[in-house]
Scaffold this active site. Sequence first.
Site, short mmCIF file in Angstrom:
data_model
loop_
_atom_site.label_atom_id
_atom_site.label_comp_id
_atom_site.label_asym_id
_atom_site.label_seq_id
_atom_site.Cartn_x
_atom_site.Cartn_y
_atom_site.Cartn_z
N THR A 9 -3.44 -26.00 3.30
CA THR A 9 -2.05 -25.77 3.77
C THR A 9 -1.57 -26.00 5.13
O THR A 9 -0.30 -26.52 5.26
CB THR A 9 -2.03 -24.15 3.58
OG1 THR A 9 -2.80 -23.74 2.45
CG2 THR A 9 -0.59 -23.58 3.67
N TYR B 209 -11.71 -21.35 -1.04
CA TYR B 209 -10.92 -20.87 0.18
C TYR B 209 -10.29 -19.73 -0.57
O TYR B 209 -9.11 -19.73 -1.30
CB TYR B 209 -9.73 -21.81 0.32
CG TYR B 209 -8.73 -21.73 1.44
CD1 TYR B 209 -8.74 -20.44 2.31
CD2 TYR B 209 -7.57 -22.56 1.71
CE1 TYR B 209 -7.92 -20.47 3.14
CE2 TYR B 209 -6.72 -22.38 2.39
CZ TYR B 209 -6.85 -21.14 3.36
OH TYR B 209 -5.98 -21.09 4.30
#
Length: 292
Positions: A44, A133
Amino acid sequence: MIKGSLPALVTPFAKDGSVDLDALKRLVEWQIEQGSHGLVPVGTTGESPTLTHSEHEMVVEEVVKAAAGRVPVVAGAGSNNTEEAIRFMRHAESVGADAALVVTPYYNKPTQRGLYEHFRAVHDCCELPIIIYNIPGRSAVDMSPDTMGELAKLPRIVGVKDATGDLARVSWQRITCGPDFVQVSGEDATAHGFNAQGGIGCISVTANVAPKLCAELQEACLAGDYATALTIQDRLMPLHKAIFTEPGLCGAKFGLSVLGMCNDSVRSPLVDLTDGTKQLMRDAMVHAGLIN
């Protein structure tokens, strides 16, 4: 082995909005020189939501080439579309990444069974080790320690980047996944305490800007010297806070621009920092000893 300080690398952009490969290569060299223990491109923080598929794959390939085996590269390969995640996994394996970081599918809000099936499919598609994650604040779904324990039975599900901020998770996941399951923090401000609970590292946003300090903190923790690590954490804490005052990658890119490593361009819908946050970043960088 995945451990220590692994910066979640930003993806630098040129002024025309394209990926700046020269700046990316400079960042890789600098991170390795500063002591980072691994690199995580196109998570991200690497602006994966606004990169095209071809840009995503290009960044992974260029980071692998630039690292040249000196540190492990954990390629971002997550998606809320299982088939898309499989594509990114196979590409990462084909260009020589050492492992993949796969986020829990965002927006879809799958059940725990759906999470298991997604990760099993991604696991089965190639031979690349996977770091789960888990970041419920962004993905709107939280993988339970029990589900993670079931996934840990698969041979290539090797660890978790835990961004829950819940330090008790580390202990529960040691029970469900086993003490050898790799647990690294995804939350900079609590990374010191995470390691005390049984973690062995951090996939860090702050390490973009302060790689040497983050690496030293992690090395102290790995050596069991939490007193030294705490003195480093005291230097870093204002920076952790400042970077996340607005979206963390915007803070990280601004910090890097102050250091002359790349510009602070981000892609819409993100925007550059407000003047107040820029001052918080500068003050925190002074506190950490990164600038005068």
